[in-house]
Enzyme design. Structure first.
Site, PDB file in Angstrom:
ATOM      1  CB  SER A 130      38.417  40.848  37.989  1.00  0.00           C
ATOM      2  OG  SER A 130      38.934  41.520  36.862  1.00  0.00           O
ATOM      3  CE  LYS A 185      35.949  42.830  39.739  1.00  0.00           C
ATOM      4  NZ  LYS A 185      35.062  43.784  39.112  1.00  0.00           N
ATOM      5  CG  HIS A 188      40.627  44.722  39.574  1.00  0.00           C
ATOM      6  ND1 HIS A 188      39.608  44.913  38.654  1.00  0.00           N
ATOM      7  CD2 HIS A 188      41.486  43.844  39.012  1.00  0.00           C
ATOM      8  CE1 HIS A 188      39.846  44.192  37.574  1.00  0.00           C
ATOM      9  NE2 HIS A 188      40.981  43.528  37.773  1.00  0.00           N
ATOM     10  CG  ASN A 189      36.292  47.022  38.626  1.00  0.00           C
ATOM     11  OD1 ASN A 189      36.992  46.014  38.700  1.00  0.00           O
ATOM     12  ND2 ASN A 189      35.011  46.958  38.335  1.00  0.00           N
ATOM     13  CD  GLU A 192      38.522  46.944  34.218  1.00  0.00           C
ATOM     14  OE1 GLU A 192      37.459  47.259  33.635  1.00  0.00           O
ATOM     15  OE2 GLU A 192      38.632  45.974  34.989  1.00  0.00           O
TER      16      GLU A 192
END
Length: 485
Positions: A130, A185, A188-189, A192
């Site tokens: 990222s 991940k 995380h996205n 986001e």
């Protein structure tokens, strides 16, 4: 040249190119290959000129240029393209060689690839990367998982090129086996997605509700980036409102179509939450907000037919801006709380034993959601590794308590003005739901039992005992099987 490169990389798109340049700048020699070989030649003649980067024109040539054990990083579109690249490499790999997928793959694919390649003696790493273009070049957040035997062979490279905290700690560490790296991940996205949507909602309130100019909004985000909201996304939002189009002289943000795209990671996060029964409401609303933005033509038509409240804001602008800051802060805390709830549930199910404080450290630098309060998340899990919800940590409990009145004023005002705040209002609804001792689900269970004999538990009986009521007098005593999806 034979066995000259420390690592090979396949896929010279934006992330691939910049990761290669990052590796070379840290003293590693990199062999690069792209299916369209002209991109290799252009890269070697351009940005890679004079650097420790070797261009090759085939998978076989790539492998021949790598030191043993060979390390090959794949940066191509998720899904079938990754499998095709792996298939093209297998004839030239040997036992103990390492294949690394650095794209945004779905984590079940990484689970499968770890197992399939292990059977062939190949070590697989599925790693989240990222930070976008700048992060890839200067230092991304890297979240590796897969076959743990591979970690000692890629650790120096990954931690060497990753972002560093102010204390010099690398924003990269081993996450866990199988698909753990790509799973983290993915979450995380998802966070986001939520952060970006909530920032957009505060923007719309300022622009449409408070009738603030772009210059004024630029000033607000500049101030916010020096306080509790200090983060990469607030920083770039500040810069966006300060940017003007060279051709027209107008603010660039006003020239951009209000139709959001997405590549799927937010959707995957929401789907996984539904599959495992976790209330990821804020991120789900952020995904749906992108979906409704995509209905541009329908919205234009509907705007000419459907009426809103038609009221104007009559309060103090400065006070509402201060409330917006606190509402965004509290909602952001909820977003992370939900994300960590999902990580805990999946980690427990798959026995990954995720290090939640360590994940906060990996997100502290280089990545898109990096922000000041990730230090507080790390502190919370170091203090209590068994923490069930971030909202129960003393720091975050106090922060939300202090922000609560502002949060409620913002959501109320948005409703009165007819300004949509799906993510921020969902965050408040989650908070109120989570803090409520008795929810109306007792009525819901009564309804389910009435029409489908789905049974219910009783507050005056031990948990795990299920009962059925013959509500109509005509249903008998037969009940349906009890289960949770």
């Amino acid at each position: 040249m034979s066995e000259a490169a420390d690592i090979g990389l396949i896929g010279l798109a934006v992330m691939g190119e910049n990761l290669v340049l990052n590796m070379a700048s840290k003293g590693f020699t990199v062999a690069v290959y792209n299916r369209t070989t002209s991109k290799v030649d252009d890269f070697i003649a351009g940005r890679a000129a004079g650097k420790t980067i070797i261009g090759v024109h085939s998978p076989e040539e790539l492998i021949k240029n790598l030191k043993r054990p060979r390390r090959v990083m794949i940066m191509v579109k998720a899904g079938r393209p990754v499998d095709l690249v792996i298939e093209s490499l297998l004839p030239f790999l040997e036992e103990g060689d390492i294949v690394i997928d650095g794209g945004n793959s779905e984590f079940p694919d990484s689970v499968r690839r770890t197992d399939e390649l292990k059977e062939k003696g190949i070590l697989y790493v599925g790693t989240g990367v990222s930070g976008g273009e700048e992060g890839a070049l200067k230092g991304p957040s890297i979240m590796p998982g897969g076959n743990p035997d591979a970690w000692p062979h890629v650790k120096d490279i990954f931690q060497g090129i990753s972002a560093k905290t102010d204390q010099g700690e690398p924003c990269c560490d081993w996450v866990g086996s199988g698909g753990a790296g790509h799973f983290v991940k993915m979450v995380h996205n998802g966070i986001e997605y939520g952060d970006m949507q909530m920032i957009c909602e505060t923007y719309q309130m300022m622009k449409d509700g408070l009738e603030m100019s772009n210059e004024e909004i630029h000033g607000v985000f500049s101030k916010w980036n020096e306080g509790v909201l200090d983060s990469y996304l607030i920083e770039i939002t500040r810069d966006i409102f300060g940017h003007k189009d060279e051709e027209t002289g107008k603010h660039t943000v006003d020239l951009i179509m209000d139709r959001a795209g997405q590549k799927g990671t937010g959707k995957w996060t929401a789907i996984e939450a539904l599959d495992i029964g976790q209330p990821l409401t804020l991120i789900g609303e952020a995904v749906f907000a992108r979906c409704i933005s995509a209905l541009k033509e329908e919205r234009v038509a509907a705007s000419k037919v459907l009426d809103g409240p038609g009221t104007k804001f009559e309060g103090d602008t400065a006070t509402m801006v201060a409330d917006l800051e606190q509402a965004l802060y509290a909602s952001k805390i909820v977003s992370y709380a939900q994300g960590y709830q999902l990580m805990r549930a999946v980690s427990d199910e798959r026995d990954w034993k995720l290090n939640y404080g360590g994940i906060a450290l990996m997100w502290r630098g280089g990545c898109i959601i990096r922000s000041v309060f990730l230090n507080n998340i790390r502190d919370a899990f170091e203090k209590d590794p068994g923490l069930t919800n971030l909202l129960l940590d003393q720091f975050f409990e106090k922060a939300v308590e202090n922000a609560q009145a502002s949060w409620r004023r913002v959501v109320s005002q948005a409703a009165l003005l007819g300004i949509p705040m799906p993510a921020i209002s969902a965050a408040l609804a989650y908070y109120d739901g989570y803090r409520t001792e008795r929810l109306p689900a007792n009525l819901l269970q009564a309804q389910r039992d009435f029409f489908g004999a789905h049974t219910y538990e009783r507050v005056d009986k031990p948990r795990g005992e299920f009962f059925h009521t013959n509500w109509t007098g005509r249903g008998g005593t037969t009940s349906s099987t009890t289960y949770d999806v």
